[in-house]
Structure formats: C-alpha cells, structure tokens
Scaffold this active site. Structure first.
Site, PDB file in Angstrom:
ATOM      1  N   GLY A 133       0.836  -1.203   0.000  1.00 36.30           N
ATOM      2  CA  GLY A 133       0.000   0.000   0.000  1.00 36.30           C
ATOM      3  C   GLY A 133       0.865   1.244   0.000  1.00 36.30           C
ATOM      4  CG  ASN A 236       1.739  15.535  -6.620  1.00 39.08           C
ATOM      5  OD1 ASN A 236       1.644  15.339  -5.410  1.00 39.08           O
ATOM      6  ND2 ASN A 236       2.452  16.513  -7.137  1.00 39.08           N
ATOM      7  CD  GLU A 359      -5.710   9.769  -4.193  1.00 39.33           C
ATOM      8  OE1 GLU A 359      -4.582   9.885  -4.710  1.00 39.33           O
ATOM      9  OE2 GLU A 359      -6.733   9.452  -4.804  1.00 39.33           O
ATOM     10  CG  PHE A 379       9.704   7.226   2.677  1.00 42.50           C
ATOM     11  CD1 PHE A 379       8.337   7.435   2.681  1.00 42.50           C
ATOM     12  CD2 PHE A 379      10.531   8.247   2.261  1.00 42.50           C
ATOM     13  CE1 PHE A 379       7.805   8.643   2.272  1.00 42.50           C
ATOM     14  CE2 PHE A 379      10.022   9.464   1.849  1.00 42.50           C
ATOM     15  CZ  PHE A 379       8.654   9.667   1.855  1.00 42.50           C
TER      16      PHE A 379
HETATM   17  C1  FAD Z   1     -11.730   3.517   0.403  1.00 36.81           C
HETATM   18  C2  FAD Z   1     -10.389   3.389  -0.254  1.00 36.81           C
HETATM   19  C3  FAD Z   1     -10.240   3.625  -1.611  1.00 36.81           C
HETATM   20  C4  FAD Z   1      -9.010   3.460  -2.245  1.00 36.81           C
HETATM   21  N1  FAD Z   1      -8.908   3.649  -3.604  1.00 36.81           N
HETATM   22  C5  FAD Z   1      -7.737   3.321  -4.226  1.00 36.81           C
HETATM   23  C6  FAD Z   1      -7.657   3.362  -5.660  1.00 36.81           C
HETATM   24  O1  FAD Z   1      -8.604   3.753  -6.363  1.00 36.81           O
HETATM   25  N2  FAD Z   1      -6.502   2.942  -6.259  1.00 36.81           N
HETATM   26  C7  FAD Z   1      -5.425   2.505  -5.523  1.00 36.81           C
HETATM   27  O2  FAD Z   1      -4.430   2.128  -6.127  1.00 36.81           O
HETATM   28  N3  FAD Z   1      -5.476   2.482  -4.164  1.00 36.81           N
HETATM   29  C8  FAD Z   1      -6.596   2.866  -3.495  1.00 36.81           C
HETATM   30  N4  FAD Z   1      -6.675   2.824  -2.128  1.00 36.81           N
HETATM   31  C9  FAD Z   1      -5.535   2.314  -1.380  1.00 36.81           C
HETATM   32  C10 FAD Z   1      -4.817   3.334  -0.521  1.00 36.81           C
HETATM   33  O3  FAD Z   1      -4.078   4.196  -1.316  1.00 36.81           O
HETATM   34  C11 FAD Z   1      -3.996   2.562   0.517  1.00 36.81           C
HETATM   35  O4  FAD Z   1      -4.911   2.031   1.452  1.00 36.81           O
HETATM   36  C12 FAD Z   1      -2.962   3.427   1.208  1.00 36.81           C
HETATM   37  O5  FAD Z   1      -1.927   3.755   0.332  1.00 36.81           O
HETATM   38  C13 FAD Z   1      -2.363   2.726   2.437  1.00 36.81           C
HETATM   39  O6  FAD Z   1      -1.970   1.434   2.129  1.00 36.81           O
HETATM   40  P1  FAD Z   1      -2.417   0.227   3.074  1.00 36.81           P
HETATM   41  O7  FAD Z   1      -3.866   0.305   3.298  1.00 36.81           O
HETATM   42  O8  FAD Z   1      -1.849  -1.018   2.504  1.00 36.81           O
HETATM   43  O9  FAD Z   1      -1.735   0.536   4.473  1.00 36.81           O
HETATM   44  P2  FAD Z   1      -0.200   0.265   4.875  1.00 36.81           P
HETATM   45  O10 FAD Z   1       0.711   0.763   3.810  1.00 36.81           O
HETATM   46  O11 FAD Z   1      -0.067  -1.158   5.301  1.00 36.81           O
HETATM   47  O12 FAD Z   1      -0.061   1.218   6.142  1.00 36.81           O
HETATM   48  C14 FAD Z   1      -0.580   0.870   7.425  1.00 36.81           C
HETATM   49  C15 FAD Z   1      -0.088   1.907   8.423  1.00 36.81           C
HETATM   50  O13 FAD Z   1       1.344   1.895   8.455  1.00 36.81           O
HETATM   51  C16 FAD Z   1       1.828   3.206   8.213  1.00 36.81           C
HETATM   52  N5  FAD Z   1       3.121   3.140   7.509  1.00 36.81           N
HETATM   53  C17 FAD Z   1       3.431   2.469   6.374  1.00 36.81           C
HETATM   54  N6  FAD Z   1       4.690   2.715   6.013  1.00 36.81           N
HETATM   55  C18 FAD Z   1       5.205   3.556   6.951  1.00 36.81           C
HETATM   56  C19 FAD Z   1       6.457   4.187   7.142  1.00 36.81           C
HETATM   57  N7  FAD Z   1       7.480   4.026   6.278  1.00 36.81           N
HETATM   58  N8  FAD Z   1       6.628   4.994   8.217  1.00 36.81           N
HETATM   59  C20 FAD Z   1       5.599   5.213   9.078  1.00 36.81           C
HETATM   60  N9  FAD Z   1       4.381   4.654   8.953  1.00 36.81           N
HETATM   61  C21 FAD Z   1       4.197   3.840   7.902  1.00 36.81           C
HETATM   62  C22 FAD Z   1       0.771   3.860   7.366  1.00 36.81           C
HETATM   63  O14 FAD Z   1       0.877   5.270   7.392  1.00 36.81           O
HETATM   64  C23 FAD Z   1      -0.480   3.331   8.030  1.00 36.81           C
HETATM   65  O15 FAD Z   1      -0.772   4.091   9.177  1.00 36.81           O
HETATM   66  C24 FAD Z   1      -7.889   3.050  -1.475  1.00 36.81           C
HETATM   67  C25 FAD Z   1      -8.030   2.850  -0.094  1.00 36.81           C
HETATM   68  C26 FAD Z   1      -9.260   3.003   0.511  1.00 36.81           C
HETATM   69  C27 FAD Z   1      -9.383   2.760   1.997  1.00 36.81           C
END
Ligand code: FAD
Length: 380
Positions: A133, A236, A359, A379
């Site tokens: 993600g 962006n 985003e 990161f």
């Molecule tokens: C309703 C909804 C619609 C979406 N629509 C789209 C879409 O159209 N297309 C698409 O491609 N994606 C989409 N997304 C995905 C969204 O962009 C991701 O959920 C987001 O990027 C976070 O990824 P993740 O959920 O895997 O969380 P993770 O990346 O697993 O993160 C979990 C937690 O860990 C934290 N974390 C991760 N890495 C670090 C770091 N290096 N340092 C500190 N903290 C960190 C995060 O900030 C978060 O708090 C959507 C998500 C939702 C909920």
C-alpha cells in the site's frame, strides 16, 4: 468569516455555485440512503459529465480545461455532499483520465477520453496491492512479454470504481520497470469483486481486481509512463483535489452543528449560547478558514505551474487532519442525534477516515515533508 469568495474570480465563483446547486438537488436528498445501502451513485456520471466536472482541469478531448482552483472548488462542493461522490470524480478525472491524458498514445486518448469526460464510461486506477500500500514500489503484479502481446498476472486491492469501471489503468512490473496498461472491462482473466462491510466511503465502490493471465496487445501499454513516477504523478493530481475536497465535508459538518446548536434547548436555552459550544464552533471555523486559505494558495501555485509535491503533501496532511477533527468535534455538539444518518456529520467523519488513508496516508505525507525539510528520506 474571511470573505473567502472575494479572493475568487467570477468564473470560479460561478463554477462553485453551480456544483453546490447540483449537490443540493441531486445528492443531498438521497445520500443517506446510498450510504446506508452501500450504493455508489454511478448513474450520476453523465450529469457530472454534462456539467464538465470529469477531467475538468484537463484540456482537449471533451474536457473543460478549467484552472486548478476551479477544480479544487468543485471537489470541495462535491465532498460537502459526500466524500464518496468526490472520490468518484477524483478517480475518474485525476487518476484514470489524467493517466491517459498525460501518458497515453494519441489512439488511447481518442478512444477513451471523450467518453470518460462525458460520463459515458467510467475509469479506475489500480496501483495498491494487498501486500503493498504505502510502498507501491514493491508491487508483485507482473506484465510478461508473450510474442508482441503482454500477459498480466497479479492482484490489486482497494480500487475505487473497480467493478463498475469500463477501463482500468493497471500498474505492473516489467523487465523494464513499472509500466501502466489500459485494461478494458471484460478482458478474459480480469475480474473484480467488491470489498464488503465497509464503515467508511459506503457510497463509493471499492474493489479487489484479479489479473489471471490477462493478455493485452502492445497498444494497451501507456507509452509515456516509465517507473513509479508515472502513477505518483497521477496521485499528486488527485491529492490536490483532496486538499480542497476534505474542507467541503468539514464545512458541511460545521453548518449542521451551528444549525443544531441554535435550535437545541438544554437548561432552558439553546446550546449555542454555552461558551463551551461556542469555543468548539470558533475553533472549527478557524481551522476551516486556515485550510481554505492554504488550499487557495496551493491552487494559485498550481495554476502558475509552480506547485511542488511536498507542498501538496502539506495541504493534504493539514486539511484532511483538521477536517476529521472538525467533524468529530461537531459530532459532539449534536449529542446522541450526531450518531445517526439523519445528520451528515458522522457519515462525513467516517468517510474522512478513508480520505486520511488513501492517496498517501498522513504518516507518508509527514515523511514527504520531513524529507523536504531535512534532506533525509525516512521511509525505510
Ligand atoms: C476507500 C479506499 C479507496 C481506495 N482507492 C484506491 C484506488 O482507487 N486505487 C489505488 O491504487 N489504491 C486505493 N486505495 C488504497 C490506498 O491508497 C492505501 O490504502 C494506502 O496507500 C495505504 O496502504 P495500506 O492500506 O496497505 O496501508 P499500509 O501501507 O499497510 O499502512 C498501514 C499503516 O502503516 C503506516 N506506515 C506504512 N509505512 C510507513 C512508514 N514508512 N513509516 C511510518 N508509517 C508507515 C501507514 O501510514 C499506516 O498508518 C484506497 C483505499 C481506501 C481505503
């Protein structure tokens, strides 16, 4: 409070009021029901297209070609209706259409952009995967050469509009780095299933996409996107819309809280007359207006071609974080009534949980700003 309207041009004000009227007529009467039923109002797409709201800041191919501030104001008014509606427009314009407009071939643009701009077709943008993600660079979805074709295999997760889209922009790893592909709905091996039991963005379709040996011609590849810079460039654009959009949800919460507070009587007087209530309203108004000025400043920078990615991060981090805080504070003003769908506030607060995460999460934007300030990437 700040006479914000006076900072806008006549055209910007007209666009803002047109979208506000559309939301009042077509969204407000039905949104609580859509949210409760978990229905995405995709049938509004042709009307959104007619209003010129789909890909509105892009030029040519049936797009309106407005300035960035107008696009932001439209996002704000749509999100005052519901973040799900704004998500539909953001994904269509800033992710799906922008990816084609910026990185596509002339044939791809001719084929998709006029239909997407008119709302006769829907698009989605598939970057996130179940295990990647915040770190999309690790993606596992692969595109392998097979003669002159490409064969895509992998899973994409949390994709807005995934199951209702006519075309998906799918990002996949190749021997030549990350590349983008346009995958039309119905391509053999390409399936979508919706994420159920969401407590946030319920009036928006969110899907998991499966690519099981999806065969595509070379002409499906976006020729001008190479590496992660391609999808990040699109994100962006969409983040910029959120900088304005989230404030629409916050404004709607504040309006509802003020109206409720002036009519709800406790201890023989309107609760709006208590100093503690006024402190909440004053602080919410303060943060809303600071956010508006920040959004407008970033919008003017974008229109001057000077907006940098870390500035968008600053705007997204602040305006979503403050909007969710405003929504939660306003919810307390409504007491028990605040937890129902009769009022918009908890719906907005729940929606903003997704907006805080997608985003780029708030933590990722802190890291982007931290890197800009220190020169050190934290990161990993
Ligand atoms: C309703 C909804 C619609 C979406 N629509 C789209 C879409 O159209 N297309 C698409 O491609 N994606 C989409 N997304 C995905 C969204 O962009 C991701 O959920 C987001 O990027 C976070 O990824 P993740 O959920 O895997 O969380 P993770 O990346 O697993 O993160 C979990 C937690 O860990 C934290 N974390 C991760 N890495 C670090 C770091 N290096 N340092 C500190 N903290 C960190 C995060 O900030 C978060 O708090 C959507 C998500 C939702 C909920």
């Amino acid at each position: 409070m700040l006479d914000f309207d006076s900072l806008l041009t006549d055209e910007e004000r007209l666009i803002q009021h047109t979208v506000r009227d559309f939301v009042a007529d077509r969204v407000r009467p039905a949104i609580a029901e859509w949210f409760e039923q978990g229905v995405s109002p995709v049938e509004l797409a042709p009307e959104l297209g007619k209003l010129g709201l789909l890909g509105m800041h892009l030029t040519g191919y049936g797009c309106s070609g407005t300035n960035a501030v107008s696009y932001g104001l439209a996002c704000l008014e749509l999100e005052a209706g519901d973040s799900g509606l704004r998500s539909l427009v953001s994904v269509q314009g800033s992710l799906s259409m922008y990816s084609i407009w910026k990185y596509g071939s002339e044939e791809q643009k001719q084929e998709w952009l006029p239909r997407l701009a008119a709302g006769q077709a829907l698009g989605c943008f598939a970057l996130t995967e179940p295990d990647f993600g915040s770190n999309p660079a690790g993606m596992r979805t692969r595109a392998e050469r097979s003669g002159t074709d490409w064969v895509l295999t992998g899973n994409k997760m949390w994709i807005t509009n995934g199951s209702v889209a006519d075309v998906a922009t799918v990002w996949a790893r190749t021997d030549d780095g990350i590349r983008g592909f346009l995958v039309p709905r119905g391509t053999p091996g390409f399936t979508a299933s919706d994420v159920r039991h969401k407590l946030s963005l319920r009036a928006s379709t969110t899907s998991e996409l499966t690519l099981d040996g999806v065969r595509l011609p070379q002409s499906a590849m976006l020729p001008h996107a190479r590496g992660l810079a391609g999808p990040l460039g699109c994100l962006n654009e969409a983040r910029f819309g959120i900088v304005f959009g989230a404030l629409g949800a916050a404004r709607d919460c504040l309006d509802a809280a003020i109206e409720y507070a002036t009519t709800r009587i406790q201890f023989d007087r309107p609760i709006a007359g208590f100093q503690l209530t006024q402190a909440k309203l004053a602080d919410a108004s303060l943060e809303l207006h600071k956010g508006l000025l920040l959004a407008l400043h970033l919008g003017r920078l974008k229109d001057d071609g000077k907006l940098r990615a870390e500035q968008v991060s600053l705007g997204k981090l602040n305006n979503v974080r403050e909007s969710i805080e405003i929504a939660r504070t306003c919810r307390t003003i409504l007491g028990g009534s605040g937890i129902t769908l009769e009022y918009p506030i908890l719906r907005h607060a729940n929606n903003l949980e997704s907006v805080l995460t997608y985003e780029g999460t708030s933590e990722v934007h802190q890291l982007v700003i931290g890197q800009a300030l220190t020169g050190i990437a934290a990161f990993r």
